[in-house]
Design a protein around this motif. Structure first.
Motif, PDB file in Angstrom:
ATOM      1  N   ALA A 168      10.106  -2.548 -14.091  1.00  0.00           N
ATOM      2  CA  ALA A 168      11.048  -3.174 -13.161  1.00  0.00           C
ATOM      3  C   ALA A 168      12.179  -2.233 -12.754  1.00  0.00           C
ATOM      4  O   ALA A 168      12.893  -2.500 -11.785  1.00  0.00           O
ATOM      5  N   ASP A 169      12.331  -1.128 -13.489  1.00  0.00           N
ATOM      6  CA  ASP A 169      13.365  -0.160 -13.142  1.00  0.00           C
ATOM      7  C   ASP A 169      13.057   0.571 -11.832  1.00  0.00           C
ATOM      8  O   ASP A 169      13.945   1.154 -11.223  1.00  0.00           O
ATOM      9  N   PHE A 170      11.783   0.521 -11.421  1.00  0.00           N
ATOM     10  CA  PHE A 170      11.417   1.143 -10.147  1.00  0.00           C
ATOM     11  C   PHE A 170      11.955   0.302  -8.997  1.00  0.00           C
ATOM     12  O   PHE A 170      11.852  -0.919  -9.004  1.00  0.00           O
ATOM     13  N   ASP A 171      12.508   0.973  -8.010  1.00  0.00           N
ATOM     14  CA  ASP A 171      13.079   0.288  -6.853  1.00  0.00           C
ATOM     15  C   ASP A 171      11.977   0.009  -5.828  1.00  0.00           C
ATOM     16  O   ASP A 171      11.773   0.775  -4.890  1.00  0.00           O
ATOM     17  N   LEU A 187       0.828  -1.207   0.000  1.00  0.00           N
ATOM     18  CA  LEU A 187       0.000   0.000   0.000  1.00  0.00           C
ATOM     19  C   LEU A 187       0.865   1.262   0.000  1.00  0.00           C
ATOM     20  O   LEU A 187       0.597   2.217  -0.741  1.00  0.00           O
ATOM     21  N   LYS A 188       1.890   1.258   0.811  1.00  0.00           N
ATOM     22  CA  LYS A 188       2.788   2.407   0.884  1.00  0.00           C
ATOM     23  C   LYS A 188       3.445   2.656  -0.469  1.00  0.00           C
ATOM     24  O   LYS A 188       3.552   3.801  -0.932  1.00  0.00           O
ATOM     25  N   GLU A 189       3.889   1.579  -1.104  1.00  0.00           N
ATOM     26  CA  GLU A 189       4.563   1.731  -2.394  1.00  0.00           C
ATOM     27  C   GLU A 189       3.579   2.104  -3.497  1.00  0.00           C
ATOM     28  O   GLU A 189       3.950   2.836  -4.426  1.00  0.00           O
ATOM     29  N   MET A 190       2.347   1.634  -3.401  1.00  0.00           N
ATOM     30  CA  MET A 190       1.350   2.034  -4.386  1.00  0.00           C
ATOM     31  C   MET A 190       1.065   3.530  -4.275  1.00  0.00           C
ATOM     32  O   MET A 190       0.938   4.224  -5.290  1.00  0.00           O
ATOM     33  N   ARG A 191       0.978   4.032  -3.051  1.00  0.00           N
ATOM     34  CA  ARG A 191       0.777   5.469  -2.865  1.00  0.00           C
ATOM     35  C   ARG A 191       1.911   6.269  -3.507  1.00  0.00           C
ATOM     36  O   ARG A 191       1.672   7.279  -4.177  1.00  0.00           O
ATOM     37  N   SER A 192       3.139   5.806  -3.296  1.00  0.00           N
ATOM     38  CA  SER A 192       4.301   6.490  -3.881  1.00  0.00           C
ATOM     39  C   SER A 192       4.261   6.413  -5.399  1.00  0.00           C
ATOM     40  O   SER A 192       4.589   7.389  -6.099  1.00  0.00           O
ATOM     41  N   PHE A 193       3.844   5.275  -5.923  1.00  0.00           N
ATOM     42  CA  PHE A 193       3.763   5.104  -7.376  1.00  0.00           C
ATOM     43  C   PHE A 193       2.691   6.015  -7.963  1.00  0.00           C
ATOM     44  O   PHE A 193       2.899   6.646  -9.011  1.00  0.00           O
ATOM     45  N   TYR A 194       1.552   6.098  -7.291  1.00  0.00           N
ATOM     46  CA  TYR A 194       0.503   7.004  -7.767  1.00  0.00           C
ATOM     47  C   TYR A 194       1.023   8.435  -7.828  1.00  0.00           C
ATOM     48  O   TYR A 194       0.792   9.160  -8.805  1.00  0.00           O
ATOM     49  N   GLN A 195       1.736   8.851  -6.795  1.00  0.00           N
ATOM     50  CA  GLN A 195       2.254  10.213  -6.773  1.00  0.00           C
ATOM     51  C   GLN A 195       3.257  10.438  -7.900  1.00  0.00           C
ATOM     52  O   GLN A 195       3.285  11.506  -8.519  1.00  0.00           O
ATOM     53  N   TRP A 196       4.079   9.430  -8.181  1.00  0.00           N
ATOM     54  CA  TRP A 196       5.009   9.534  -9.310  1.00  0.00           C
ATOM     55  C   TRP A 196       4.240   9.740 -10.603  1.00  0.00           C
ATOM     56  O   TRP A 196       4.604  10.585 -11.434  1.00  0.00           O
ATOM     57  N   CYS A 197       3.156   8.971 -10.782  1.00  0.00           N
ATOM     58  CA  CYS A 197       2.333   9.127 -11.987  1.00  0.00           C
ATOM     59  C   CYS A 197       1.761  10.546 -12.073  1.00  0.00           C
ATOM     60  O   CYS A 197       1.804  11.185 -13.133  1.00  0.00           O
TER      61      CYS A 197
END
Length: 238
Positions: free
Chosen positions: A113-116, A71-81
């Motif tokens: 996959a380049d995302f850490d 969930l934490k990483e999904m939130r970060s990914f959404y913000q990146w988008c």
């Protein structure tokens, strides 16, 4: 080269309008699809938490909404988008309720996959999606260096069954024309999104059943997933 959105047209730009049934009646109302603005970032994250994570086949299968790290990483990914400034939102005229969202990104040769990312569940989902683009080489097939892709289409549950997903996908056409992008392509997981894409004019380039995915090894196995296959679908922009 990493693509950057030009300063014009300014955000928010309305890309597309259409008519469809309202949430609680057969009355036709007007909807608009426009750029997501910064003041709605947190609202859009909540929209995805409420209307995507427990419905999208991959996320549902991996129980992302119940995994604290994921969930934490999904939130970060959404913000990146969102920071890419290409995410679009659907509103009903006269309302600021988020009806739908689509996380758009202009993709070059980089891979997800380049995302850490540390979450094994999310990494397995990424692995399956990257496999699709490895098998069907989009850039070579269409002769493009970049194309518009997406990382999730989420429609408010109260507004489903009204063709709104199809209309949101159509909004990619004027966006691509404005920015000189010749192709849009996405991996569609759910049957509903696959049907919506076909109605919007997308063609299927490559399809992989989840039964065949499982034959590739444990990390490609999604037992009980609520979908038959993953489809890479694309639309040329004339």
């Amino acid at each position: 080269m990493v693509w950057t959105r030009p300063e014009k047209p300014a955000i928010p730009n309305v890309w597309y309008t259409f008519q469809a049934k309202d949430a609680d009646s057969d009355h036709l109302v007007t909807y608009r699809v426009e750029d997501l603005t910064e003041d709605r970032h947190e609202d859009m994250i909540q929209h995805y938490l409420d209307n995507f994570l427990d419905d999208e086949p991959f996320c549902q299968n991996k129980q992302i909404s119940k995994d604290e790290l994921a969930l934490k990483e999904m939130r970060s990914f959404y913000q990146w988008c969102f920071n890419e400034r290409m995410t679009i939102v659907c509103y009903k005229n006269g309302s600021d309720e988020i009806i739908g969202g689509n996380l758009l990104h202009v993709k070059g040769y980089e891979k997800l996959a380049d995302f850490d990312l540390k979450s094994e569940s999310i990494r397995d989902i990424i692995l399956a999606n990257d496999y699709m683009t490895d098998q069907f080489k989009i850039h070579e097939h269409y002769g493009v260096d970049q194309y518009l892709t997406a990382y999730g289409l989420a429609i408010n549950r109260c507004y489903r069954g009204r063709g709104i997903a199809t209309e949101m996908l159509k909004a990619r056409v004027p966006m691509c024309r404005t920015f000189g992008i010749k192709l849009t392509a996405t991996n569609f997981t759910a049957l509903g999104s696959q049907l919506a894409a076909a109605k919007a004019g997308f063609e299927t380039n490559f399809e992989m059943s989840f039964e065949d995915f499982a034959k590739l090894g444990p990390r490609y196995s999604f037992p009980g997933i609520q979908s038959k296959s993953l489809k890479l679908m694309s639309l040329r922009i004339e």
